[in-house]
Design a protein around this motif. Structure first.
Motif, short mmCIF file in Angstrom:
data_model
loop_
_atom_site.label_atom_id
_atom_site.label_comp_id
_atom_site.label_asym_id
_atom_site.label_seq_id
_atom_site.Cartn_x
_atom_site.Cartn_y
_atom_site.Cartn_z
N VAL A 161 36.31 49.82 50.35
CA VAL A 161 35.94 48.19 50.07
C VAL A 161 34.85 47.67 49.93
O VAL A 161 33.89 46.48 51.32
CB VAL A 161 37.26 47.58 50.66
CG1 VAL A 161 37.40 45.94 50.22
CG2 VAL A 161 38.63 47.83 51.00
N PRO A 162 34.08 47.37 49.41
CA PRO A 162 32.68 47.22 48.67
C PRO A 162 32.06 45.51 49.55
O PRO A 162 33.56 44.76 48.84
CB PRO A 162 31.82 47.65 47.51
CG PRO A 162 32.94 48.72 47.32
CD PRO A 162 34.66 48.21 48.21
N GLY A 163 31.82 45.62 50.15
CA GLY A 163 31.68 44.01 50.87
C GLY A 163 32.77 43.74 51.77
O GLY A 163 32.75 42.43 51.46
N GLY A 164 33.82 45.15 51.95
CA GLY A 164 34.68 44.23 52.39
C GLY A 164 35.76 42.60 51.69
O GLY A 164 36.63 42.33 52.20
N LEU A 165 34.78 42.63 50.55
CA LEU A 165 36.01 41.98 48.98
C LEU A 165 36.61 42.42 48.81
O LEU A 165 37.06 43.87 47.94
CB LEU A 165 34.55 41.23 48.36
CG LEU A 165 33.25 40.74 48.83
CD1 LEU A 165 32.04 40.91 47.57
CD2 LEU A 165 34.17 39.53 49.21
N ILE A 166 38.37 41.84 49.06
CA ILE A 166 39.56 42.16 48.84
C ILE A 166 40.59 41.48 47.98
O ILE A 166 40.56 40.36 48.15
CB ILE A 166 40.02 43.34 49.86
CG1 ILE A 166 41.33 43.76 48.62
CG2 ILE A 166 40.88 42.34 50.94
CD1 ILE A 166 42.00 44.76 49.46
N GLU A 167 41.17 42.07 46.94
CA GLU A 167 41.93 40.80 46.12
C GLU A 167 43.27 40.72 46.10
O GLU A 167 43.63 41.73 47.59
CB GLU A 167 42.27 41.18 44.45
CG GLU A 167 41.45 41.71 43.90
CD GLU A 167 40.25 40.37 43.69
OE1 GLU A 167 41.09 38.81 43.36
OE2 GLU A 167 38.15 40.34 43.65
N ALA A 168 43.62 39.38 46.17
CA ALA A 168 44.23 40.15 47.34
C ALA A 168 46.02 40.40 46.61
O ALA A 168 47.06 41.61 47.63
CB ALA A 168 45.51 38.39 46.64
N ASN A 169 46.62 41.19 45.38
CA ASN A 169 47.54 41.93 44.74
C ASN A 169 46.61 43.75 45.81
O ASN A 169 47.44 44.38 45.80
CB ASN A 169 47.19 42.08 43.46
CG ASN A 169 45.81 42.78 42.64
OD1 ASN A 169 44.80 41.93 42.81
ND2 ASN A 169 46.37 43.35 41.71
N GLN A 170 45.63 43.96 45.79
CA GLN A 170 44.90 44.77 46.23
C GLN A 170 45.50 45.57 47.38
O GLN A 170 45.94 46.21 48.22
CB GLN A 170 43.47 45.45 46.19
CG GLN A 170 42.90 45.30 45.30
CD GLN A 170 41.52 45.36 44.64
OE1 GLN A 170 41.09 44.10 45.25
NE2 GLN A 170 40.81 45.68 43.75
#
Length: 427
Positions: free
Chosen positions: A27-36
Protein backbone atom coordinates in the motif's frame (compact mmCIF):
# COMPACT_ATOMS: atom_id res chain seq x y z
CA UNK A 1 15.01 -11.07 -6.41
CA UNK A 2 18.15 -11.65 -4.37
CA UNK A 3 16.45 -13.10 -1.30
CA UNK A 4 15.20 -16.52 -0.33
CA UNK A 5 11.71 -17.37 -1.50
CA UNK A 6 10.43 -17.33 2.08
CA UNK A 7 12.44 -14.35 3.30
CA UNK A 8 9.58 -11.89 3.18
CA UNK A 9 5.92 -12.38 2.24
CA UNK A 10 4.06 -10.72 -0.59
CA UNK A 11 0.84 -11.40 -2.46
CA UNK A 12 2.56 -13.80 -4.87
CA UNK A 13 4.97 -14.98 -2.18
CA UNK A 14 2.75 -16.52 0.48
CA UNK A 15 4.70 -17.64 3.57
CA UNK A 16 3.66 -20.64 5.63
CA UNK A 17 3.04 -19.68 9.25
CA UNK A 18 1.75 -21.74 12.15
CA UNK A 19 -1.84 -20.68 11.55
CA UNK A 20 -1.78 -20.94 7.74
CA UNK A 21 -0.47 -18.89 4.85
CA UNK A 22 0.53 -15.27 5.39
CA UNK A 23 0.24 -12.58 2.68
CA UNK A 24 1.57 -9.03 2.73
CA UNK A 25 -0.08 -6.43 0.49
CA UNK A 26 1.75 -3.33 -0.72
CA UNK A 27 0.00 0.00 0.00
CA UNK A 28 2.36 2.77 -1.21
CA UNK A 29 2.32 5.68 1.20
CA UNK A 30 -0.42 3.91 3.17
CA UNK A 31 -2.87 5.54 0.75
CA UNK A 32 -5.78 3.19 0.02
CA UNK A 33 -9.13 3.60 -1.72
CA UNK A 34 -12.29 2.72 0.20
CA UNK A 35 -13.27 0.01 -2.31
CA UNK A 36 -9.80 -1.55 -1.99
CA UNK A 37 -10.09 -1.79 1.79
CA UNK A 38 -13.57 -3.28 1.40
CA UNK A 39 -12.11 -5.99 -0.85
CA UNK A 40 -9.43 -6.78 1.74
CA UNK A 41 -12.08 -6.94 4.49
CA UNK A 42 -14.20 -9.30 2.36
CA UNK A 43 -11.20 -11.59 1.84
CA UNK A 44 -10.27 -11.50 5.51
CA UNK A 45 -13.78 -12.36 6.63
CA UNK A 46 -14.27 -15.19 4.12
CA UNK A 47 -10.81 -16.70 3.67
CA UNK A 48 -8.49 -15.56 6.50
CA UNK A 49 -8.73 -15.10 10.27
CA UNK A 50 -11.15 -12.16 10.09
CA UNK A 51 -8.55 -9.50 10.82
CA UNK A 52 -6.35 -7.14 8.79
CA UNK A 53 -2.88 -6.52 10.20
CA UNK A 54 -1.22 -3.14 9.64
CA UNK A 55 2.58 -3.17 9.39
CA UNK A 56 5.05 -0.54 10.58
CA UNK A 57 5.50 0.64 6.97
CA UNK A 58 1.72 0.99 6.49
CA UNK A 59 1.28 -2.13 4.38
CA UNK A 60 -1.30 -4.85 5.14
CA UNK A 61 -1.24 -8.53 6.05
CA UNK A 62 -3.76 -11.33 5.87
CA UNK A 63 -3.06 -14.56 7.73
CA UNK A 64 -4.48 -18.03 8.43
CA UNK A 65 -5.16 -18.55 4.72
CA UNK A 66 -5.77 -22.06 3.35
CA UNK A 67 -3.85 -23.26 0.30
CA UNK A 68 -7.04 -23.95 -1.66
CA UNK A 69 -8.18 -20.32 -1.28
CA UNK A 70 -4.91 -18.71 -2.31
CA UNK A 71 -5.55 -18.34 -6.04
CA UNK A 72 -8.93 -16.67 -5.46
CA UNK A 73 -7.40 -14.25 -2.95
CA UNK A 74 -4.56 -13.33 -5.29
CA UNK A 75 -7.01 -12.74 -8.17
CA UNK A 76 -9.21 -10.53 -5.96
CA UNK A 77 -6.28 -8.47 -4.71
CA UNK A 78 -5.07 -8.02 -8.28
CA UNK A 79 -8.54 -6.98 -9.47
CA UNK A 80 -8.66 -4.36 -6.70
CA UNK A 81 -5.50 -2.75 -8.09
CA UNK A 82 -3.31 -3.82 -5.19
CA UNK A 83 -1.05 -6.04 -7.31
CA UNK A 84 -0.31 -3.74 -10.26
CA UNK A 85 3.04 -5.40 -11.14
CA UNK A 86 3.77 -9.04 -10.24
CA UNK A 87 7.58 -8.66 -10.54
CA UNK A 88 7.44 -5.83 -7.99
CA UNK A 89 5.19 -7.68 -5.54
CA UNK A 90 7.71 -7.32 -2.70
CA UNK A 91 9.08 -3.93 -3.76
CA UNK A 92 6.59 -2.03 -1.70
CA UNK A 93 7.98 0.25 0.99
CA UNK A 94 7.07 3.81 0.07
CA UNK A 95 6.46 5.85 3.20
CA UNK A 96 4.92 9.24 3.83
CA UNK A 97 3.01 11.02 6.57
CA UNK A 98 -0.44 9.55 7.24
CA UNK A 99 -1.76 13.12 7.27
CA UNK A 100 -0.04 14.12 4.03
CA UNK A 101 -1.93 16.88 2.27
CA UNK A 102 -3.96 17.56 5.43
CA UNK A 103 -1.14 18.93 7.59
CA UNK A 104 -0.90 22.72 7.83
CA UNK A 105 2.80 22.38 8.75
CA UNK A 106 3.68 20.79 5.39
CA UNK A 107 5.66 22.71 2.80
CA UNK A 108 4.83 20.27 -0.03
CA UNK A 109 1.96 17.80 -0.40
CA UNK A 110 3.91 14.59 -1.11
CA UNK A 111 0.98 12.47 -2.31
CA UNK A 112 1.37 13.19 -6.06
CA UNK A 113 5.06 12.33 -5.75
CA UNK A 114 4.23 9.10 -3.92
CA UNK A 115 1.93 8.02 -6.76
CA UNK A 116 4.46 9.00 -9.42
CA UNK A 117 7.32 7.25 -7.62
CA UNK A 118 5.27 4.07 -7.38
CA UNK A 119 4.26 4.25 -11.05
CA UNK A 120 7.83 4.67 -12.26
CA UNK A 121 9.18 2.11 -9.80
CA UNK A 122 6.84 -0.53 -11.19
CA UNK A 123 7.58 0.43 -14.79
CA UNK A 124 11.25 -0.59 -14.68
CA UNK A 125 12.22 -4.29 -14.32
CA UNK A 126 15.55 -3.46 -12.66
CA UNK A 127 13.79 -2.33 -9.48
CA UNK A 128 12.50 -5.86 -8.90
CA UNK A 129 16.03 -6.44 -7.55
CA UNK A 130 15.45 -4.17 -4.55
CA UNK A 131 15.49 -5.89 -1.18
CA UNK A 132 11.95 -6.37 0.24
CA UNK A 133 12.83 -4.09 3.15
CA UNK A 134 14.28 -1.34 0.92
CA UNK A 135 12.25 1.76 1.68
CA UNK A 136 11.65 5.16 0.10
CA UNK A 137 10.25 8.03 2.16
CA UNK A 138 8.94 11.44 1.15
CA UNK A 139 8.16 13.82 3.99
CA UNK A 140 6.36 16.99 2.97
CA UNK A 141 7.16 18.89 6.14
CA UNK A 142 8.87 18.76 9.51
CA UNK A 143 6.60 16.15 11.10
CA UNK A 144 7.48 12.48 10.66
CA UNK A 145 5.92 9.44 12.31
CA UNK A 146 8.10 6.50 11.28
CA UNK A 147 11.00 5.30 13.43
CA UNK A 148 12.64 3.42 10.56
CA UNK A 149 15.77 4.71 8.85
CA UNK A 150 14.73 4.66 5.22
CA UNK A 151 17.12 3.72 2.42
CA UNK A 152 16.38 6.85 0.40
CA UNK A 153 14.41 9.71 1.90
CA UNK A 154 13.43 13.24 1.01
CA UNK A 155 12.42 15.76 3.66
CA UNK A 156 10.91 19.05 2.59
CA UNK A 157 12.63 22.17 3.85
CA UNK A 158 11.50 25.75 3.33
CA UNK A 159 14.67 27.51 2.19
CA UNK A 160 14.10 31.23 1.63
CA UNK A 161 10.40 30.52 1.02
CA UNK A 162 11.31 28.10 -1.79
CA UNK A 163 10.54 24.51 -0.75
CA UNK A 164 13.22 21.95 -1.55
CA UNK A 165 13.80 18.37 -0.49
CA UNK A 166 16.78 17.41 1.61
CA UNK A 167 18.20 14.09 0.43
CA UNK A 168 19.33 11.34 2.82
CA UNK A 169 20.74 7.97 1.82
CA UNK A 170 20.86 5.07 4.24
CA UNK A 171 19.64 7.34 7.02
CA UNK A 172 22.57 9.75 6.60
CA UNK A 173 22.31 13.27 5.23
CA UNK A 174 23.78 13.75 1.77
CA UNK A 175 24.40 17.43 2.44
CA UNK A 176 22.36 18.34 -0.65
CA UNK A 177 18.86 19.46 -1.55
CA UNK A 178 16.90 18.90 -4.74
CA UNK A 179 14.00 20.62 -6.45
CA UNK A 180 10.52 19.16 -6.28
CA UNK A 181 10.61 18.58 -10.04
CA UNK A 182 13.63 16.28 -9.62
CA UNK A 183 12.35 14.35 -6.59
CA UNK A 184 11.20 11.12 -8.24
CA UNK A 185 14.00 11.04 -10.80
CA UNK A 186 16.61 11.51 -8.07
CA UNK A 187 15.19 8.80 -5.80
CA UNK A 188 15.01 6.25 -8.61
CA UNK A 189 18.51 7.10 -9.83
CA UNK A 190 19.86 6.61 -6.30
CA UNK A 191 18.02 3.28 -6.00
CA UNK A 192 19.42 2.15 -9.35
CA UNK A 193 22.94 2.99 -8.19
CA UNK A 194 22.34 0.98 -5.00
CA UNK A 195 21.30 -2.03 -7.09
CA UNK A 196 24.30 -1.79 -9.41
CA UNK A 197 26.82 -1.38 -6.59
CA UNK A 198 25.24 -4.14 -4.49
CA UNK A 199 25.24 -6.61 -7.36
CA UNK A 200 28.89 -5.81 -8.16
CA UNK A 201 29.88 -6.35 -4.53
CA UNK A 202 27.52 -9.25 -3.81
CA UNK A 203 25.88 -7.49 -0.88
CA UNK A 204 22.29 -6.80 0.14
CA UNK A 205 20.48 -4.19 -1.92
CA UNK A 206 20.05 -1.90 1.08
CA UNK A 207 21.49 1.60 1.14
CA UNK A 208 23.30 1.14 4.47
CA UNK A 209 24.99 -2.01 3.17
CA UNK A 210 25.95 -0.30 -0.08
CA UNK A 211 27.48 2.67 1.75
CA UNK A 212 29.96 0.35 3.43
CA UNK A 213 31.50 -0.32 0.00
CA UNK A 214 34.62 1.89 -0.38
CA UNK A 215 33.86 4.93 -2.53
CA UNK A 216 30.15 4.09 -2.87
CA UNK A 217 28.83 7.31 -1.35
CA UNK A 218 30.99 9.51 -3.59
CA UNK A 219 30.00 7.40 -6.59
CA UNK A 220 26.28 7.84 -5.88
CA UNK A 221 26.57 11.57 -5.20
CA UNK A 222 28.57 12.06 -8.38
CA UNK A 223 25.93 10.24 -10.44
CA UNK A 224 23.20 12.43 -8.93
CA UNK A 225 25.18 15.67 -9.14
CA UNK A 226 23.16 17.28 -12.00
CA UNK A 227 20.15 17.29 -9.67
CA UNK A 228 21.90 18.23 -6.42
CA UNK A 229 22.35 21.65 -4.86
CA UNK A 230 24.43 22.31 -1.72
CA UNK A 231 22.14 22.65 1.26
CA UNK A 232 22.13 26.19 2.66
CA UNK A 233 20.67 24.92 5.94
CA UNK A 234 21.50 22.25 8.46
CA UNK A 235 19.90 18.85 7.78
CA UNK A 236 16.43 18.43 9.32
CA UNK A 237 16.47 16.73 12.70
CA UNK A 238 14.94 13.25 12.61
CA UNK A 239 12.49 13.77 15.46
CA UNK A 240 9.76 11.14 15.47
CA UNK A 241 6.40 12.57 16.43
CA UNK A 242 4.10 10.66 18.73
CA UNK A 243 1.32 8.62 17.14
CA UNK A 244 -1.77 10.74 16.61
CA UNK A 245 -5.16 9.87 18.07
CA UNK A 246 -8.51 11.65 18.24
CA UNK A 247 -9.91 14.49 16.12
CA UNK A 248 -7.32 16.65 14.35
CA UNK A 249 -7.66 19.80 12.22
CA UNK A 250 -6.78 19.80 8.54
CA UNK A 251 -5.87 22.49 6.05
CA UNK A 252 -9.62 22.98 5.49
CA UNK A 253 -11.33 24.63 8.44
CA UNK A 254 -14.56 22.70 7.88
CA UNK A 255 -12.89 19.26 7.75
CA UNK A 256 -11.00 17.14 10.27
CA UNK A 257 -9.12 13.87 10.48
CA UNK A 258 -10.44 11.18 12.81
CA UNK A 259 -7.77 8.85 14.15
CA UNK A 260 -8.79 5.90 16.34
CA UNK A 261 -6.63 3.56 18.36
CA UNK A 262 -6.22 0.20 16.57
CA UNK A 263 -5.36 -2.36 19.28
CA UNK A 264 -2.09 -4.11 18.35
CA UNK A 265 -2.44 -2.86 14.78
CA UNK A 266 -5.21 -5.35 13.95
CA UNK A 267 -8.52 -4.29 12.40
CA UNK A 268 -11.41 -6.71 12.34
CA UNK A 269 -13.23 -7.02 9.04
CA UNK A 270 -16.28 -5.36 10.61
CA UNK A 271 -14.21 -2.41 11.83
CA UNK A 272 -12.78 -2.03 8.33
CA UNK A 273 -16.29 -2.01 6.85
CA UNK A 274 -17.33 0.76 9.25
CA UNK A 275 -14.31 2.89 8.29
CA UNK A 276 -15.02 2.31 4.60
CA UNK A 277 -18.67 3.29 5.06
CA UNK A 278 -17.72 6.49 6.90
CA UNK A 279 -15.14 7.48 4.27
CA UNK A 280 -17.64 6.82 1.47
CA UNK A 281 -20.59 8.55 3.11
CA UNK A 282 -18.69 11.72 4.02
CA UNK A 283 -16.35 11.83 1.00
CA UNK A 284 -13.26 11.40 3.15
CA UNK A 285 -10.23 9.22 2.56
CA UNK A 286 -8.28 6.44 4.26
CA UNK A 287 -4.58 6.20 5.08
CA UNK A 288 -2.67 3.59 7.05
CA UNK A 289 -0.08 4.85 9.51
CA UNK A 290 3.40 3.65 10.55
CA UNK A 291 2.26 3.40 14.16
CA UNK A 292 0.12 0.52 12.78
CA UNK A 293 -3.00 2.61 12.77
CA UNK A 294 -5.44 4.21 10.36
CA UNK A 295 -6.50 7.77 9.58
CA UNK A 296 -9.99 8.68 8.42
CA UNK A 297 -9.07 11.88 6.65
CA UNK A 298 -10.92 14.98 5.50
CA UNK A 299 -14.23 14.34 7.25
CA UNK A 300 -16.75 17.19 7.74
CA UNK A 301 -16.32 18.61 11.21
CA UNK A 302 -20.08 18.44 11.69
CA UNK A 303 -20.01 14.64 11.37
CA UNK A 304 -17.02 14.02 13.65
CA UNK A 305 -18.83 13.36 16.93
CA UNK A 306 -21.23 10.94 15.25
CA UNK A 307 -18.40 8.98 13.64
CA UNK A 308 -16.35 8.91 16.86
CA UNK A 309 -19.37 7.40 18.64
CA UNK A 310 -19.80 4.79 15.92
CA UNK A 311 -16.13 3.82 16.08
CA UNK A 312 -16.25 3.60 19.88
CA UNK A 313 -19.13 1.14 19.63
CA UNK A 314 -17.04 -1.26 17.53
CA UNK A 315 -13.91 -1.12 19.69
CA UNK A 316 -12.01 1.72 17.99
CA UNK A 317 -11.56 4.39 20.65
CA UNK A 318 -10.58 7.93 19.72
CA UNK A 319 -9.94 9.05 23.31
CA UNK A 320 -6.54 7.39 23.75
CA UNK A 321 -7.63 5.75 26.99
CA UNK A 322 -7.98 2.10 25.91
CA UNK A 323 -4.48 1.30 27.17
CA UNK A 324 -3.14 0.11 23.82
CA UNK A 325 -1.34 3.35 22.99
CA UNK A 326 2.26 2.54 22.06
CA UNK A 327 1.98 -1.24 22.58
CA UNK A 328 3.06 -3.56 19.75
CA UNK A 329 3.24 -7.36 19.63
CA UNK A 330 4.22 -9.94 17.02
CA UNK A 331 2.00 -12.87 15.98
CA UNK A 332 2.91 -14.85 19.07
CA UNK A 333 2.49 -18.52 19.84
CA UNK A 334 -0.85 -18.86 18.04
CA UNK A 335 0.51 -17.69 14.69
CA UNK A 336 4.24 -18.44 14.67
CA UNK A 337 6.18 -21.65 15.30
CA UNK A 338 9.19 -19.67 16.51
CA UNK A 339 7.29 -17.84 19.24
CA UNK A 340 7.85 -18.92 22.83
CA UNK A 341 5.02 -16.95 24.44
CA UNK A 342 1.46 -15.81 23.89
CA UNK A 343 2.61 -12.25 23.41
CA UNK A 344 -0.71 -10.91 22.18
CA UNK A 345 -2.41 -12.13 25.34
CA UNK A 346 0.32 -10.54 27.45
CA UNK A 347 0.16 -7.30 25.46
CA UNK A 348 -3.62 -7.15 25.90
CA UNK A 349 -3.19 -7.79 29.63
CA UNK A 350 -0.75 -4.91 29.80
CA UNK A 351 -3.19 -2.63 27.94
CA UNK A 352 -5.92 -3.56 30.41
CA UNK A 353 -3.71 -2.30 33.25
CA UNK A 354 -3.22 1.02 31.45
CA UNK A 355 -6.88 1.46 30.52
CA UNK A 356 -8.27 4.82 31.53
CA UNK A 357 -4.91 6.59 31.31
CA UNK A 358 -3.24 8.27 28.35
CA UNK A 359 0.27 7.01 27.78
CA UNK A 360 3.29 9.15 28.74
CA UNK A 361 4.82 11.09 25.86
CA UNK A 362 6.83 8.80 23.61
CA UNK A 363 5.62 5.65 25.38
CA UNK A 364 6.28 2.50 23.32
CA UNK A 365 6.42 -1.16 24.32
CA UNK A 366 7.47 -4.11 22.15
CA UNK A 367 6.37 -7.62 23.15
CA UNK A 368 8.23 -10.21 21.04
CA UNK A 369 7.82 -13.97 21.02
CA UNK A 370 11.46 -14.75 20.23
CA UNK A 371 14.82 -13.07 19.75
CA UNK A 372 14.11 -12.36 16.06
CA UNK A 373 11.83 -9.60 17.36
CA UNK A 374 9.67 -9.32 14.24
CA UNK A 375 7.91 -5.98 14.08
CA UNK A 376 10.18 -4.46 16.72
CA UNK A 377 10.38 -0.68 16.76
CA UNK A 378 13.74 0.83 17.58
CA UNK A 379 14.02 3.12 20.55
CA UNK A 380 11.11 1.64 22.51
CA UNK A 381 10.62 2.53 26.16
CA UNK A 382 10.43 -1.17 27.05
CA UNK A 383 11.14 -4.41 25.20
CA UNK A 384 9.91 -7.81 26.34
CA UNK A 385 11.58 -10.68 24.47
CA UNK A 386 10.39 -14.22 25.15
CA UNK A 387 12.92 -17.01 25.70
CA UNK A 388 12.79 -20.64 26.78
CA UNK A 389 12.67 -19.68 30.47
CA UNK A 390 10.67 -16.46 30.36
CA UNK A 391 10.97 -12.88 29.21
CA UNK A 392 14.07 -10.74 28.93
CA UNK A 393 13.10 -7.20 29.91
CA UNK A 394 14.92 -4.21 28.43
CA UNK A 395 14.21 -0.66 29.56
CA UNK A 396 15.43 2.15 27.28
CA UNK A 397 17.68 -0.36 25.50
CA UNK A 398 19.29 -1.68 28.70
CA UNK A 399 18.70 -5.22 29.96
CA UNK A 400 17.26 -5.12 33.49
CA UNK A 401 16.06 -8.71 33.90
CA UNK A 402 16.26 -12.10 32.20
CA UNK A 403 14.19 -15.29 32.40
CA UNK A 404 11.42 -13.53 34.27
CA UNK A 405 7.81 -14.68 34.38
CA UNK A 406 5.14 -12.86 32.37
CA UNK A 407 3.67 -11.61 35.63
CA UNK A 408 6.98 -10.11 36.78
CA UNK A 409 7.67 -8.53 33.37
CA UNK A 410 4.20 -7.00 33.09
CA UNK A 411 4.35 -5.74 36.70
CA UNK A 412 7.68 -4.06 35.96
CA UNK A 413 6.42 -2.35 32.81
CA UNK A 414 3.23 -1.27 34.59
CA UNK A 415 5.31 0.23 37.40
CA UNK A 416 7.44 2.09 34.86
CA UNK A 417 4.27 3.44 33.20
CA UNK A 418 2.94 4.64 36.56
CA UNK A 419 6.26 6.29 37.48
CA UNK A 420 6.43 8.15 34.19
CA UNK A 421 2.84 9.38 34.59
CA UNK A 422 3.67 10.54 38.14
CA UNK A 423 6.69 12.45 36.89
CA UNK A 424 4.56 14.20 34.27
CA UNK A 425 1.92 15.08 36.89
CA UNK A 426 4.56 16.50 39.22
CA UNK A 427 5.95 18.95 36.68
Amino acid sequence: MRVGEHFCPGVLHAVQAKDGLLLRIRVPGGLIEANQLRTIADLSRSFADGTIEITSRANLQLRAIRNQDLSHIVASISSAGLLPSPPHDRVRNIVTSPIAGLDAEEFIDPRPLIHELDRQLRAEPIFANLHPKFSFAIHGGPRRFSRDLDDISLEAVDSNSVPHFHLSIGGASSGFVIKRADAVTCMLAAAKMCIELALESNTHVRAKAVLTIPGARAHIVDALSPMLNPSPDSPPTHTVNQALIGIHPTTEESRVSIIPSVPLGRLTAQQAYSLVDAASEWKGDLRFAPWRGIVLGSIPKSAADKIVGQLRSIGLSCEGLDGFQGIAACAGITGCDASLADVRRDAASLAQRFSGHAGPSGWTVNVSGCDKQCGRRHGATADLVAGLSGYTLNIAGRCVSTDCSPEFALDAVAALHENLLSEVAAR
